[in-house]
Every structure is written in structure tokens, then in C-alpha cells.
Design a protein around this motif. Structure first.
Motif, PDB file in Angstrom:
ATOM      1  N   ARG A 372       0.843  -1.202   0.000  1.00  0.00           N
ATOM      2  CA  ARG A 372       0.000   0.000   0.000  1.00  0.00           C
ATOM      3  C   ARG A 372       0.875   1.248   0.000  1.00  0.00           C
ATOM      4  N   ASN A 373       0.262   2.389  -0.283  1.00  0.00           N
ATOM      5  CA  ASN A 373       0.955   3.663  -0.229  1.00  0.00           C
ATOM      6  C   ASN A 373       1.619   3.823   1.145  1.00  0.00           C
ATOM      7  N   PRO A 374       2.933   4.067   1.204  1.00  0.00           N
ATOM      8  CA  PRO A 374       3.625   4.119   2.507  1.00  0.00           C
ATOM      9  C   PRO A 374       3.109   5.167   3.476  1.00  0.00           C
ATOM     10  N   ILE A 375       2.393   6.191   3.006  1.00  0.00           N
ATOM     11  CA  ILE A 375       1.916   7.206   3.956  1.00  0.00           C
ATOM     12  C   ILE A 375       0.920   6.624   4.952  1.00  0.00           C
ATOM     13  N   TYR A 376       0.325   5.439   4.646  1.00  0.00           N
ATOM     14  CA  TYR A 376      -0.601   4.804   5.588  1.00  0.00           C
ATOM     15  C   TYR A 376       0.123   4.181   6.783  1.00  0.00           C
ATOM     16  N   PHE A 377       1.385   3.762   6.610  1.00  0.00           N
ATOM     17  CA  PHE A 377       2.036   2.914   7.603  1.00  0.00           C
ATOM     18  C   PHE A 377       2.250   3.569   8.975  1.00  0.00           C
ATOM     19  N   PRO A 378       2.605   4.861   9.078  1.00  0.00           N
ATOM     20  CA  PRO A 378       2.848   5.412  10.418  1.00  0.00           C
ATOM     21  C   PRO A 378       1.600   5.505  11.292  1.00  0.00           C
TER      22      PRO A 378
END
Length: 611
Positions: A372-378
């Protein structure tokens, strides 16, 4: 909402042939006269167990039948543990039930066996009654059977998903489908599965209403209570469904340099990840979700020196079992769902990631970046969110998650510590196309665990200075998924993060800002070669610092000057409904966004067992 099975009417009689397969042993051994079939109430007036009248050595033709015995390939469900199949239909069918008494009838039974052997794989399972195009929905019984069929996959049909013709379908055909679902649920319980109290009540009500027709088909209903009691006593829980997922992973660096330009030793590893999930519902519309997990699959960044190419199912916890996720979801009105997350909450728990290849490590992409788009991970770990459907086109998701909500110390807790607030609008202008617009505001939740070391700026500064660095960031994302056809889906995303430092790590860095970009294009081929299979490709750039005015100690570069491409390919092969094997490869053209490093290639084989 759904079409109606008329309680006393007749629906398409061709459906009788397909459904009667579920009770094949009864039809093959007992026969009935037309009088008994057209007057079932009289046949069962005194008992739910009836004795079917033997028919002489001739053909008994049903008034509303549509199939001949030559059409049927009878596969007893209890013997094969699979759905039965139906051979191709012919012009003027008639249903036949005979007792073999001479050589011609013996040959007929042999003919049935031949069709049985040759026709088992001619049909796929129908998982929704709404897919049976010639059934008229609407009655409560139809809705009840539809839900049972969708949950337990206990009816089959023709490949074109119709029952070939517009003739009415009788109550007996409905009862045959009901019997099939009853048998399927019994098999499920015997195998250790679970059935909800709601489904058991549906069975009880349906069987009581269709007891006469079930008796004609050979189903005993006089001991229904004891059978239902057995199901209730032997299921896992009346409110909870247990699901599990086990991953065996084999992986290795095939070739390449680490982030410092050193050649990496090619050391294959074999490890695992295990998840047990308890899905509990108290009202039938809510969900209490509990996930226990363990694993020992390492993060490859420990040897590559960069977060690029991280494996999506990494869980380096020494196989210690712990609570990973706990949340409660519930309806708020007709189109809105609320969720309260106590532990392990993540953005994808309430907001769609708009990516076909997102299987959370167990399915789909083998890398974290490809998931998925990495901006979701944090985004995480405890808080609340809502998702609401705005008409047929828009879906709005709003959520707030704190990273250390359970810590009462100053600078922590639900509102005084790290947090992320997410807002997302998913637009679906027409079927097959989804566009996500995502905004995330975060405090001290910057690092994604993907991309270059610099892009994971908080961890980078902490390792460099030994001091924590406070940050505030705003992230923006666009995600697209477009299903061009049944077997082709294209997609991708772009992500941008603007971060500011709110402290100086003890005076070792200045207050400033940095910009981080990432993008990806995806291509998926679902059901390639077999239903459940998935061939996928990802090409993109993992998070990279493109601009920064923050001065780092020792003259260390504060930007990633080069660009590394992430190229990934995998093929998920579904061996059975519960076992999948996925070989995959990840190729980084300039590890850690540094052209001085040789290309890095990581290979993996993932075996996923679900139950």
C-alpha cells in the motif's frame, strides 16, 4: 432487497436437477410416483419419515421436471467433500427415478456412474443465490437461504449461472437446496468449524416450514432439535468465529550491495508468521476483532542497511505470542460504521488502501512497499474512526489514532503524545474504478519503514545522535485502482509528505523541514490460470527525501540525490482454497537511493495456510 422464493409456487424446474444432486443417494435408491410428488402434504401427514411408493420398471415423469437422468452426474457430497456437478443438458428432458430390475436399468446406473466420473469438474460453485439468474427473489425464505449459500457455499449450478429455462421452480427444489446447506453445515461442524446462532435459527425455521418437502427428499426432520443441539454443542462459539493464518517464508538476498556499498552475503533464511483471529458478533452487525500473533521472520533492513525492499510479512519477534490487534466495529445508522481501536489499530482497518495487491503480507505483494501507499504505515495504534457511504459514489473515512495511548506519563497518552489524524475520500464514478484522496496530519509519526534511511527521519536522527526528535508532518496521497476486465486491474499511487522538526535533538540538528515523495504503478491479473491465483507487478520509487534544509551533524547529506526504482513481480498460486504458494522477486536498482551501490535483488517463496 433480494428476490422471493414463493412458498407454494414453482420456480425453474431445471434447478431441481442441480439441487437434487445434494440428495443423490435418496433419488438413486428410492423412487416416487407423480401422485406423491404433487401431494406431499398427504404423503407426510402422519410422519416426517415417509415410505416412497415403488415405481414399476418404467419411467415416472414429473409434471414440471426439466432434466433427464442422463443430464445428472451424481456426486454424493459426503463422499467427495466437494460440490457435485451437472453434465450438459439436452433438448427435451424428463426426470427419471427407477429401481434397477433388469439389465437395461443396470446399464442406466452404469451410465450415471460414467457421467459422475467425467463431469465432476464441469461446474464451479455458485456462492450467491442472486447469481442464479432465473430465480425470483423477495421472500424471507429466499433471503435466509441466500445467506446460508453465501456463507457455506452449498449449491452448484450450470457454468452460465442459470438453470436453463423460465419454467417455475417447485418447493422441492428449494428444499433440496436447504438440505444441501444442512449437510454442509454438519460437515463443517464435524471438521471443527463454527456456525452462528443466527444461522442455526434460520435452519430451524426453514426446515420447519419445508418439513414435508424435505421428507419427500428423504430428509428426517423428526429429530431436528437433537441435530441442532449437536451443532450448538460442538461449535467453537455461538458468537465467535475463529480464523487463522500461517505463513512459511523462504527468502534470501540473491545479489547486491548494502546501503554502505558492501557486498551482502547470500544467506537463505526460513521463518514464519502466525495469526489467530477471533471475530465476535453480538448483534449480527457489529464485530469485536481480536488478533493474536507470533513470528520470527526477520526484517531484511538489518543486513541491507536500508528500508527499501522490506518483506511485507516480516515479524521478528522470536515467535513470542502477543496481542497484535483489538478493535470493536459497530453500525451508526444505515450507511455509517464506527470503530474503536484499543490496540494495534492501523489505517487500513477503517480506510480502503485502494490496491488490489494489498494482502497485508499474507496475500498479494511480497514487499511492504507493494502492499500500500507508505503514507498509511505510520498511522496507529489506539483511537477511533468512522466510515460512511455517501450515496453510490463516495466513501468518507475519518480517524484519529494515538501511538502511545496507554501510557499515562507526561507527553504520552491519548492526546498528549504521538498521533495521526486521517481523512480520506474514495470516489467510485463507475463500477471497477476507485480513486482515493488521502490526507494525514501526524505528530511524531513520520517513519514508514519503507524507502531510504533519510526518509525515516526520526529513526535516522535517533540512531545518529542518540536523542529523540519531535516532528510534525502533513501527508497527501492519491490512489487509483481500475479494473479493465475481469482478469486485468491497473492501479498505482503517489504520496507526498512535508515534515518539520519541532526539536533539535539536544542541539545537534536545526529546526527545519524536509519533503518526501513516493510513487508506484501496479498491474494485476486476478484468477490467472485458476480461480484465486494472482499475478502482480509493481514498479515505483520508495520514499525519498527530495529537499531538506536541515543540517545534520558531521556533514552528512540531508537529501537523497539519486533515485532507486523498486521493481517487483510475484505469482500467487492457489493450490486449494486454504493453501497458496507465492514466489516473488524484489529488484532495487540503486539501494538506499544511491547509484554507487550495486543493484540489490531479494527473492522469496511464501506459503500461506488459512483456516
Amino acid at each position: 432487497m433480494f428476490p422471493m422464493f414463493y412458498k407454494s409456487g414453482l420456480f425453474s424446474s431445471a434447478m431441481l436437477g442441480a439441487m437434487l444432486l445434494m440428495g443423490a443417494e435418496v433419488i438413486a435408491t428410492e423412487t416416487m410416483s407423480v401422485t406423491e410428488l404433487t401431494q406431499p402434504q398427504a404423503a407426510v401427514a402422519n410422519s416426517s419419515d415417509i415410505v416412497l411408493e415403488q415405481v414399476p420398471n418404467n419411467t415416472a415423469e414429473l409434471t414440471n421436471s426439466a432434466l433427464t437422468v442422463e443430464e445428472l452426474a451424481i456426486v454424493p457430497l459426503s463422499e467427495t467433500n466437494q460440490q457435485p456437478a451437472v453434465a450438459n443438458s439436452i433438448e427435451e428432458p424428463a426426470l427419471v427415478a427407477q429401481t434397477p430390475a433388469d439389465e437395461s436399468q443396470t446399464n442406466l446406473l452404469e451410465q450415471i456412474k460414467d457421467y459422475n466420473r467425467s463431469g465432476r469438474n464441469s461446474l464451479g460453485a455458485i456462492t450467491s443465490v442472486t447469481e442464479l439468474l432465473d430465480v425470483s427473489p423477495g421472500d424471507w425464505a429466499y433471503d435466509a437461504l441466500r445467506e446460508l449459500v453465501e456463507d457455506y457455499k452449498c449449491i452448484v449450478g450450470y457454468p452460465d449461472r442459470t438453470f436453463r429455462g423460465n419454467r417455475p421452480t417447485s418447493r422441492y427444489e428449494f428444499a433440496a437446496g436447504l438440505r444441501a446447506c444442512l449437510d454442509r453445515i454438519q460437515e463443517l461442524i464435524a471438521a471443527g468449524g463454527s456456525v452462528t446462532e443466527e444461522d442455526l435459527e434460520k435452519l430451524r425455521t426453514l426446515i420447519q416450514q419445508f418439513d414435508a418437502e424435505l421428507a419427500v427428499l428423504g430428509t428426517r426432520v423428526d429429530n431436528l432439535d437433537s441435530r441442532v443441539a449437536f451443532l450448538e454443542d460442538h461449535q467453537f462459539s455461538t458468537t465467535t468465529k475463529l480464523e487463522g493464518q500461517v505463513i512459511f517464508g523462504l527468502a534470501s538476498v540473491i545479489t547486491g550491495d548494502d546501503a554502505d556499498g558492501n557486498e551482502i552475503n547470500e544467506v537463505p533464511i526460513f521463518a514464519d508468521r502466525v495469526r489467530l483471529e477471533l471475530n465476535t458478533s453480538f448483534t449480527g452487525e457489529d464485530l469485536l476483532f481480536t488478533r493474536l500473533s507470533a513470528g520470527n521472520f526477520p526484517e531484511f533492513s538489518s543486513v541491507t542497511g536500508t528500508f527499501e525492499g522490506e518483506i511485507g510479512f516480516a515479524q521478528p519477534e522470536g515467535n513470542d505470542v502477543g496481542l497484535e490487534v483489538l478493535y470493536y466495529s459497530f453500525p451508526i445508522g444505515e450507511n455509517t460504521q464506527g470503530i474503536v481501536m484499543a490496540s494495534g489499530g492501523a489505517a487500513d482497518d477503517f480506510a480502503s488502501t485502494v490496491n488490489l495487491l494489498d494482502g497485508d503480507g499474507a496475500e498479494g505483494a511480497v514487499s511492504a512497499f507493494g502492499t500500500r501507499n507508505p503514507i498509511y504505515f505510520p498511522v496507529g495504534d489506539a483511537g477511533a474512526a468512522i466510515t460512511t457511504q455517501l450515496g453510490d459514489i463516495f466513501e468518507l473515512s475519518l480517524g484519529y489514532l494515538a501511538g502511545d495511548a496507554s501510557n499515562p506519563a507526561e507527553g504520552n497518552g491519548l492526546f498528549d503524545g504521538s498521533y495521526s489524524a486521517l481523512g480520506q475520500l474514495v470516489i467510485s464514478p463507475f463500477e471497477g474504478l476507485d480513486i482515493g484522496l488521502t490526507y494525514i496530519h501526524s505528530y511524531n509519526q513520520l517513519d514508514t519503514g519503507t524507502g531510504s534511511n533519510l526518509s525515516n527521519f526520526q529513526g535516522f536522527v535517533s540512531d545518529l545522535t542518540g536523542r529523540n526528535l519531535a516532528t510534525s508532518s502533513n501527508s497527501y496521497g492519491v490512489e487509483v485502482s481500475w479494473q479493465l476486465s475481469k482478469n486485468i486491474v491497473i492501479g498505482g499511487w503517489g504520496g507526498y509528505t512535508n515534515a518539520r522538526t519541532l526539536s533539535t535533538a539536544g542541539g545537534q540538528v536545526n529546526r527545519g523541514s524536509l519533503e518526501i515523495w513516493n510513487w508506484a504503478a501496479t498491474l494485476g491479473f486476478p484468477d490467472l490460470g485458476k480461480e484465486g491465483n494472482l499475478l502482480g507487478f509493481i514498479v515505483g520509487m520508495e520514499p525519498k527525501v527530495t529537499e531538506s534544509n536541515i543540517i545534520l551533524p558531521g556533514g552528512i547529506a540531508n537529501e537523497d540525490d539519486d533515485t532507486s526504482l523498486h521493481i517487483e513481480a510475484f505469482y500467487q498460486y492457489q493450490i486449494t482454497d486454504n493453501i497458496a504458494i507465492t514466489p516473488g522477486v524484489i529488484w532495487l536498482t540503486a539501494p538506499n537511493h544511491n547509484d554507487n551501490n550495486d543493484d540489490l535483488v531479494i527473492g522469496t517463496i511464501r506459503a500461506t495456510f488459512s483456516f
